[in-house]
Design a protein around this motif. Structure first.
Motif, PDB file in Angstrom:
ATOM      1  N   ASP A   1      44.477  36.920  42.319  1.00 57.07           N
ATOM      2  CA  ASP A   1      43.485  37.996  42.513  1.00 57.07           C
ATOM      3  C   ASP A   1      42.106  37.467  42.107  1.00 57.07           C
ATOM      4  OD1 ASP A   1      41.865  40.200  42.493  1.00 57.07           O
ATOM      5  OD2 ASP A   1      42.956  41.272  40.920  1.00 57.07           O
TER       6      ASP A   1
ATOM      7  N   VAL B   1      39.227  38.937  42.072  1.00 57.62           N
ATOM      8  CA  VAL B   1      38.209  39.919  41.643  1.00 57.62           C
ATOM      9  C   VAL B   1      38.103  39.955  40.117  1.00 57.62           C
ATOM     10  CG1 VAL B   1      37.496  42.339  41.717  1.00 57.62           C
ATOM     11  CG2 VAL B   1      38.612  41.303  43.701  1.00 57.62           C
TER      12      VAL B   1
ATOM     13  N   ARG C   1      37.468  41.679  36.980  1.00 57.56           N
ATOM     14  CA  ARG C   1      37.433  43.075  36.501  1.00 57.56           C
ATOM     15  C   ARG C   1      36.961  43.096  35.045  1.00 57.56           C
ATOM     16  NH1 ARG C   1      40.066  45.206  40.885  1.00 57.56           N
ATOM     17  NH2 ARG C   1      41.401  43.651  41.869  1.00 57.56           N
TER      18      ARG C   1
ATOM     19  N   THR D   1      38.199  43.402  32.140  1.00 57.43           N
ATOM     20  CA  THR D   1      38.924  42.590  31.130  1.00 57.43           C
ATOM     21  C   THR D   1      38.447  41.137  31.109  1.00 57.43           C
ATOM     22  OG1 THR D   1      40.715  43.327  32.588  1.00 57.43           O
ATOM     23  CG2 THR D   1      41.322  42.706  30.299  1.00 57.43           C
TER      24      THR D   1
ATOM     25  N   GLU E   1      35.385  40.132  32.162  1.00 56.28           N
ATOM     26  CA  GLU E   1      33.927  40.016  32.130  1.00 56.28           C
ATOM     27  C   GLU E   1      33.517  39.381  30.796  1.00 56.28           C
ATOM     28  OE1 GLU E   1      30.165  42.912  33.185  1.00 56.28           O
ATOM     29  OE2 GLU E   1      32.051  43.773  32.539  1.00 56.28           O
TER      30      GLU E   1
ATOM     31  N   SER F   1      42.357  38.514  30.371  1.00 58.73           N
ATOM     32  CA  SER F   1      43.589  39.087  30.935  1.00 58.73           C
ATOM     33  C   SER F   1      44.764  38.098  30.890  1.00 58.73           C
ATOM     34  CB  SER F   1      43.351  39.487  32.395  1.00 58.73           C
ATOM     35  OG  SER F   1      43.108  38.314  33.152  1.00 58.73           O
TER      36      SER F   1
ATOM     37  N   ARG G   1      36.777  33.834  37.277  1.00 59.22           N
ATOM     38  CA  ARG G   1      37.625  34.472  36.262  1.00 59.22           C
ATOM     39  C   ARG G   1      38.128  33.501  35.204  1.00 59.22           C
ATOM     40  NH1 ARG G   1      42.498  37.598  38.448  1.00 59.22           N
ATOM     41  NH2 ARG G   1      42.547  38.289  36.280  1.00 59.22           N
TER      42      ARG G   1
END
Ligand SMILES: Cc1cc2nc3c(=O)[nH]c(=O)nc-3n(C[C@H](O)[C@H](O)[C@H](O)COP(=O)(O)O)c2cc1C
Length: 189
Positions: free
Chosen positions: A45, A47, A49, A51, A53, A64, A101
């Motif tokens: 994934d 994106v 989110r 958690t 950032e 995460s 991420r």
């Protein structure tokens, strides 16, 4: 050298995967082991989110579980190679999201550096070297990826290589595969 080979392409039969395989075979013959990370097939994934950032005031932020798993996969290797098709003069969104991420504040930068000394990026380019040079796309990609990402994250042995002409002709496509093998042959253990 234990090498994480990150590939971002929807199709195993793609030229991108053929180039990644040629590269992997060559470095395996030079004492490297290869762990594949097939981001699309794994359903990564991209994106970022809340958690994941960055908290600029807290470099010890715990990210995460998926990011922690990616960090563990990187840390059990000691080199990273990314192979991807050039899409819109950049990397595919899934790979960009992997960097967004996983290469996070407090781990890859922000008082720290990415844990590998060697990170190479191999972009498979649809059109010719001349077309890239004409509009400065090659310099733009190198500045963005090599300086903006690899150098920024403290990587000493960094390379961004573009293999051109993937969709120009069958001969050019074949030369992309042999160029990928030649890059592998320059892999010093
Ligand atoms: C969404 C998309 C965007 C693309 N953008 C570019 C581009 O900006 N420059 C380029 O040279 N080729 C571009 N291409 C062509 C790919 O680079 C080419 O398909 C790939 O390098 C080689 O083929 P493969 O998909 O079989 O691996 C694009 C292809 C797609 C699907």
């Amino acid at each position: 050298m234990k090498t994480l080979l990150v590939v971002a392409h929807p199709r195993r039969t793609s030229l991108t995967f053929a180039a990644a395989e040629a590269f992997a075979r060559t470095i395996e013959g030079r004492n490297a082991t290869v762990e594949w990370a097939d981001l699309v097939r794994e359903g990564f994934d991209p994106v970022l989110r809340p958690t994941d950032e960055p908290d600029w005031n807290n470099p010890a932020k715990v990210y995460s579980a998926q990011v922690q798993a990616e960090v563990a996969r990187i840390e059990r290797n000691n080199a990273t190679v990314m192979v991807f098709p050039v899409w819109w003069w950049s990397m595919p969104a899934i790979l960009k999201g992997w960097v967004d991420r996983v290469w996070n504040h407090g781990w890859a930068y922000g008082g720290r550096a990415y844990p590998h000394r060697r990170v190479w990026m191999i972009g498979i380019a649809g059109t010719s070297a001349e077309a890239y040079r004409k509009r400065g796309y090659d310099d733009a990609i190198r500045t963005q990826l090599e300086v903006g990402v690899l150098e920024y994250c403290g990587i000493k042995d960094r390379r961004v290589e573009l293999l051109y002409g993937a969709i120009e002709s069958t001969e050019q496509a074949e030369s992309v595969i042999s160029d990928a093998a030649a890059l592998g042959a320059s892999w010093a253990p």
